[in-house]
Design an enzyme around this catalytic site. Sequence first.
Site, mmCIF file in Angstrom:
data_model
loop_
_atom_site.group_PDB
_atom_site.id
_atom_site.type_symbol
_atom_site.label_atom_id
_atom_site.label_comp_id
_atom_site.label_asym_id
_atom_site.label_seq_id
_atom_site.Cartn_x
_atom_site.Cartn_y
_atom_site.Cartn_z
ATOM 1 N N GLU A 64 26.902 -26.793 10.570
ATOM 2 C CA GLU A 64 26.076 -26.183 9.531
ATOM 3 C C GLU A 64 24.765 -26.955 9.405
ATOM 4 O O GLU A 64 24.764 -28.190 9.402
ATOM 5 C CB GLU A 64 26.828 -26.216 8.204
ATOM 6 C CG GLU A 64 26.105 -25.560 7.074
ATOM 7 C CD GLU A 64 26.929 -25.534 5.788
ATOM 8 O OE1 GLU A 64 26.379 -25.189 4.739
ATOM 9 O OE2 GLU A 64 28.146 -25.897 5.843
ATOM 10 N N GLU B 157 32.873 -38.547 16.581
ATOM 11 C CA GLU B 157 33.642 -39.066 17.713
ATOM 12 C C GLU B 157 33.908 -37.917 18.680
ATOM 13 O O GLU B 157 34.500 -36.913 18.313
ATOM 14 C CB GLU B 157 34.969 -39.641 17.217
ATOM 15 C CG GLU B 157 35.898 -40.088 18.311
ATOM 16 C CD GLU B 157 37.273 -40.502 17.799
ATOM 17 O OE1 GLU B 157 38.175 -40.661 18.633
ATOM 18 O OE2 GLU B 157 37.450 -40.646 16.575
ATOM 19 N N HIS C 138 34.648 -41.242 10.450
ATOM 20 C CA HIS C 138 34.184 -40.365 11.522
ATOM 21 C C HIS C 138 34.962 -39.055 11.524
ATOM 22 O O HIS C 138 35.994 -38.936 10.883
ATOM 23 C CB HIS C 138 34.288 -41.038 12.894
ATOM 24 C CG HIS C 138 35.688 -41.335 13.336
ATOM 25 N ND1 HIS C 138 36.236 -42.593 13.243
ATOM 26 C CD2 HIS C 138 36.653 -40.550 13.879
ATOM 27 C CE1 HIS C 138 37.473 -42.567 13.714
ATOM 28 N NE2 HIS C 138 37.749 -41.332 14.098
ATOM 29 N N HIS D 271 34.088 -27.090 9.991
ATOM 30 C CA HIS D 271 32.795 -27.432 10.569
ATOM 31 C C HIS D 271 32.305 -28.744 9.964
ATOM 32 O O HIS D 271 32.879 -29.244 9.006
ATOM 33 C CB HIS D 271 31.769 -26.319 10.310
ATOM 34 C CG HIS D 271 31.477 -26.104 8.864
ATOM 35 N ND1 HIS D 271 32.233 -25.272 8.070
ATOM 36 C CD2 HIS D 271 30.524 -26.634 8.052
ATOM 37 C CE1 HIS D 271 31.745 -25.287 6.831
ATOM 38 N NE2 HIS D 271 30.704 -26.107 6.794
#
Length: 122
Positions: A117, A56, A7, A75
């Site tokens: 993105e 998360e 995550h 990102h």
Amino acid sequence: MQSRFLHTNFNVLDIEKSIKFYHEALGLKEVRRIEAPDGSFIIVFLGDGQTDYNLELTWLRDRKEPYNLGDNEFHIAFRVPDKKAAYELHKRMGCICYENHDMDLYFINDPDGYWIEILAAD
């Protein structure tokens, strides 16, 4: 040594607003939640329903000021099956923050300013 991605964590100021944003903008759904017994934090894991990878979101009760995201040089990225439809949705939501036509991609930002993105499916 072998590993696999699990995550990525983003700290957020309004957990419900963030959950709503990620559901509307990217179709992510809550898959798990952890709440501190004393109410000091909430952690929510969002999934895409296709992979095991999660986003998360962490909310801290005592945090009031926005998080310092620096130059926002980090990102996460998502591929979408219909980039034109995704673009129109994100345009209506007012969350497009950067476009790179030469690379055929754009970025949206979430309620806390994190950049995401958006790419067309392969």
